[in-house]
Design a protein around this motif. Structure first.
Motif, PDB file in Angstrom:
ATOM      1  N   GLN A  61      39.472  40.848  51.260  1.00 53.55           N
ATOM      2  CA  GLN A  61      40.060  41.771  50.287  1.00 53.55           C
ATOM      3  C   GLN A  61      39.796  43.234  50.680  1.00 53.55           C
ATOM      4  N   ILE A 609      31.393  41.891  42.805  1.00 55.39           N
ATOM      5  CA  ILE A 609      31.932  43.252  42.691  1.00 55.39           C
ATOM      6  C   ILE A 609      30.799  44.161  42.229  1.00 55.39           C
ATOM      7  N   ARG A 610      30.485  45.140  43.072  1.00 52.07           N
ATOM      8  CA  ARG A 610      29.424  46.099  42.754  1.00 52.07           C
ATOM      9  C   ARG A 610      30.053  47.446  42.407  1.00 52.07           C
ATOM     10  N   LEU A 623      32.727  48.297  35.023  1.00 55.46           N
ATOM     11  CA  LEU A 623      32.814  46.845  35.174  1.00 55.46           C
ATOM     12  C   LEU A 623      33.254  46.164  33.879  1.00 55.46           C
ATOM     13  N   GLN A 660      26.816  44.958  38.580  1.00 56.77           N
ATOM     14  CA  GLN A 660      27.647  44.013  39.320  1.00 56.77           C
ATOM     15  C   GLN A 660      28.228  42.925  38.427  1.00 56.77           C
ATOM     16  N   LEU A 675      41.392  37.076  42.861  1.00 52.77           N
ATOM     17  CA  LEU A 675      40.862  38.380  43.272  1.00 52.77           C
ATOM     18  C   LEU A 675      41.982  39.345  43.644  1.00 52.77           C
ATOM     19  N   ILE A 679      42.219  42.680  41.520  1.00 50.10           N
ATOM     20  CA  ILE A 679      41.985  43.964  42.185  1.00 50.10           C
ATOM     21  C   ILE A 679      43.233  44.837  42.078  1.00 50.10           C
ATOM     22  N   THR A 688      39.390  53.214  38.787  1.00 46.74           N
ATOM     23  CA  THR A 688      38.658  53.306  40.051  1.00 46.74           C
ATOM     24  C   THR A 688      38.300  54.733  40.437  1.00 46.74           C
ATOM     25  N   TRP A 693      33.042  51.615  44.101  1.00 48.40           N
ATOM     26  CA  TRP A 693      32.894  50.173  43.932  1.00 48.40           C
ATOM     27  C   TRP A 693      33.205  49.465  45.244  1.00 48.40           C
ATOM     28  N   SER A 694      32.762  48.218  45.338  1.00 48.48           N
ATOM     29  CA  SER A 694      33.021  47.414  46.532  1.00 48.48           C
ATOM     30  C   SER A 694      33.154  45.960  46.122  1.00 48.48           C
ATOM     31  N   ILE A 695      33.770  45.178  47.004  1.00 47.02           N
ATOM     32  CA  ILE A 695      33.867  43.742  46.774  1.00 47.02           C
ATOM     33  C   ILE A 695      33.252  43.016  47.957  1.00 47.02           C
TER      34      ILE A 695
END
Length: 703
Positions: A61, A609-610, A623, A660, A675, A679, A688, A693-695
């Motif tokens: 992703q 997801i962070r 989140l 997270q 996902l 996303i 966003t 953030w990151s996945i």
């Protein structure tokens, strides 16, 4: 596709990469800008490699551009890579006419005259020395079609193998394994080579590589750590007779680029590197070897969070080549795939050259006298080993001097201002955060109550080194941890000293577990083994037993038998029973049942997801908002579970507050489709813009 070109970007010119062609009438002709120039005569990314990069971007992703940045050496991307270029005069020029046309352009004329005197060509370095402002002049000459640009291929040794290179004679067990793997060497097949430490897995790799090289193919060898690279490179070059193209992050960009080019043009037949080497362009790929396949270092933890093992398997599948993954302690994911029939299992149950597995003994810290972390039993064993002139390894997976600095008066502990973590005391009187790298002076008084009742508790590699030097002042003692290896060439120096028997006792962290071959090591002492028994992460026990079995396997690999002493407060724990019996398989079957019951990988598929921000509530708000966006989607994907949001176990890291969400699914494909849609929903919103953030697909680290 796969060719680089120079494109205008605002007022700048940047290097771009052709991904695909698209015919459109939606954009007015005046809005389309022309390509400035081509960098390559042929693609630097081949169609098979492009297919792999697209799969990686899709599965993890991630944007395709970010994946391409990981795949190509950095020198290829940020701007036109001048160091890879040669400038030459175009053919059939009328020299007198050119000179007349350049009379009013003295810089261009100077470069033209220089190239005439220099066999009609010039390199980037030569033009830099010739004059300032040479780039503008050369670009004008290129536009006038007086000068052409070519990507220079630096010399690579001719690949005629060394006739003196020979392979060792195989044991019957090794021969059986090679026969088993060779049956599928010409097509896609995943072979999991499970061999006890010292069973000769590398020799199996070498014989298989020789088969593939003999058929005119290339071999890709992946290792988890740079520490393994020098020893393995030496073995492959000496025994196969081919120069290996080496790729890892500690090399200079020039060296990496040369290796990458040699592989991409089939000049290099053996390519050896760490995780990012999986993306190396190899037109004649015939075999992938992945050593220590269980190692968590194959997982990238920042940016594009890919797992090199899984990418390597997909590459083997797409290019229809065989892949061999070796380990004494295979990952539970790989063993589950053996059970499902997806991988073939090849086993080496005995050590080579009549060497035997070491005897492993538990030392109960509740029953033995202990001196600052070292039991008397271990100290006496080291003393005996020194008298026999044999080498000793001491494993403690904690660097620094002491992990806890506390005030006895008020109970205050030294903590990092930037992270939710304790500061580690180092022997130079400084306090270090091993998470963000912050360093400060320890001081002699408590910052809270100003008393001088400061004590340093626990042991790290530096403290154990100091203690052993006090116990054995004549012994040659060395240390191997990240603090030591920061110095250039220090890692190679320590390893070479061990092999040359210039070190009697080597103390180190998990660097010691990485497959090193020290024939004269007959004693391994393990300190603070219990720290992995009760970890929060579901991988904790798997990682712990892998580390302990791997470091135990350094003992007794030569003619002399080995002995391993493990200090513990829990000698009856089932994990230690499996270690003492050399029964990794029994542990794996037990752990797989527990994972299945708990709904963890490899039976469920996770994504993490962070989110992080300087302001504490921002990540949780973000989140919570994106979780609300998933409500309608979850009715479409009933097998998806969303857990959280919660603060990360280390809620503050590098001055960023972190939270997270964990996504779990019994179906990998359902997770992927969910996902992608989810996303897309929150990327299209303004959410966003509030936080970073990151996945992380298939996360190994839940911290």
């Amino acid at each position: 596709p796969g060719m680089r070109l120079v494109v205008p970007f605002g007022r700048r010119k940047l290097t771009g990469l052709v991904v695909r062609f698209k015919t459109t009438t939606d954009v007015p002709a005046g809005k389309i800008r022309s390509v400035s120039s081509l960098v390559d005569r042929r693609p630097v990314i081949s169609p098979p490699l492009f297919s792999l990069l697209r799969w990686t971007a899709d599965y993890y992703q991630q944007p395709l551009g970010e994946v391409i940045k990981v795949a190509l050496p950095a020198a290829y991307l940020p701007r036109v890579a001048d160091l890879t270029k040669t400038y030459r005069l175009s053919g059939s020029l009328a020299i007198a006419d050119v000179r007349r046309s350049l009379k009013k352009a003295p810089n261009q004329l100077k470069i033209f005259e220089f190239m005439l005197e220099n066999q009609c060509r010039a390199a980037h370095e030569q033009l830099q020395l010739l004059m300032g402002g040479w780039r503008a002049a050369v670009n004008s000459l290129i536009r006038k079609k007086i000068v052409e640009v070519t990507v220079s291929q630096q010399d690579w040794p001719a690949e005629s193998p060394d006739k003196n290179a020979t392979l060792q004679k195989l044991s019957k067990e090794q021969e059986n394994v090679i026969t088993q793997i060779s049956a599928h060497i010409d097509c896609f097949k995943v072979s999991l080579l499970q061999g006890v430490t010292g069973s000769g897995k590398t020799e199996v790799y070498l014989h298989l590589a020789q088969q593939v090289l003999g058929a005119g193919k290339q071999v890709l060898v992946l290792v988890p750590e740079i520490a393994l690279t020098p020893q393995l490179v030496s073995r492959f070059e000496q025994r196969l007779g081919y120069k290996a193209a080496v790729l890892h992050s500690s090399l200079s960009e020039k060296t990496r680029r040369l290796s990458w080019q040699a592989a991409a043009t089939s000049q290099a037949r053996v390519i050896l590197g760490t995780r990012s080497a999986v993306f190396t362009s190899m037109p004649d790929l015939g075999l992938i070897i992945l050593d220590e396949e269980h190692d968590m270092s194959y997982k990238q933890q920042e940016g594009v969070r890919y797992h090199a093992r899984d990418v390597a398997i997909m590459r083997a599948k797409q290019e229809n080549v065989s892949i061999v993954m070796g380990s004494a302690t295979p990952s539970l994911e790989s063993l589950a795939n053996v059970i499902r029939g997806r991988y073939q299992l090849c086993e080496l149950k005995k050590r080579v050259a009549r060497a035997v597995m070491p005897d492993i003994h538990m030392l109960s810290l509740d029953q033995l006298k202990v001196c600052q972390g070292l039991s008397i039993t271990l100290i006496k064993a080291i003393e005996k080993n020194l008298k026999r002139k044999q080498q000793t390894l001491i494993f403690i997976n904690r660097r620094g001097y002491a992990p806890i600095v506390i005030c006895r008066q008020c109970g205050e502990t030294a903590c990092c201002e930037h992270c939710h973590a304790r500061l580690i005391y180092h022997h130079d009187g400084s306090l270090h955060c091993h998470h963000c790298g912050a360093v400060e002076s320890a001081g002699d008084v408590c910052r809270s109550c100003q008393s001088s009742s400061i004590v340093k508790l626990g042991q790290g590699t530096q403290r154990i080194e100091q203690l052993l030097k006090e116990f054995f002042p004549k012994a040659r003692i060395s240390r191997l941890d990240r603090d030591v290896t920061r110095k250039k060439n220090q890692l190679e120096s320590v390893l070479e000293s061990m092999i040359e028997r210039q070190v009697d006792i080597l103390i180190g962290t998990q660097m010691l577990t990485k497959g090193h071959d020290f024939p004269m090591v007959t004693l391994v002492g393990i300190i603070n083994a219990d720290q992995g028994l009760f970890g929060l992460d579901f991988h904790a026990t798997e990682t712990m037993i892998q580390q302990l079995i791997q470091v135990s396997g350094r003992a007794g690999r030569g003619k002399n038998p080995g002995k391993v002493l493990i200090q513990t407060h829990f000698p009856e724990h089932y994990l230690y029973g499996h270690i003492c019996r050399h029964d990794y398989g029994g542990f794996a079957m037990r752990e797989l049942k527990l994972r299945q019951q708990a709904g963890f990988p490899p039976y469920h598929y996770l994504a993490l997801i962070r989110a992080w921000d300087k302001k504490e509530p921002a990540p949780m708000k973000f989140l919570s908002a994106i979780k609300r966006l998933s409500t309608d989607l979850q009715s479409e994907f009933p097998m998806i579970k969303i857990m959280g949001p919660v603060y990360s176990p280390m809620a503050k890291l590098k001055n960023r507050y972190r939270a997270q969400i964990l996504v779990s699914s019994s179906s990998r494909s359902a997770r992927q489709h969910f996902l992608k849609k989810w996303i897309g929903l929150f990327e299209d919103s303004k959410l966003t813009k509030s936080v970073r953030w990151s996945i992380d697909v298939d996360p190994l680290d839940l911290y």
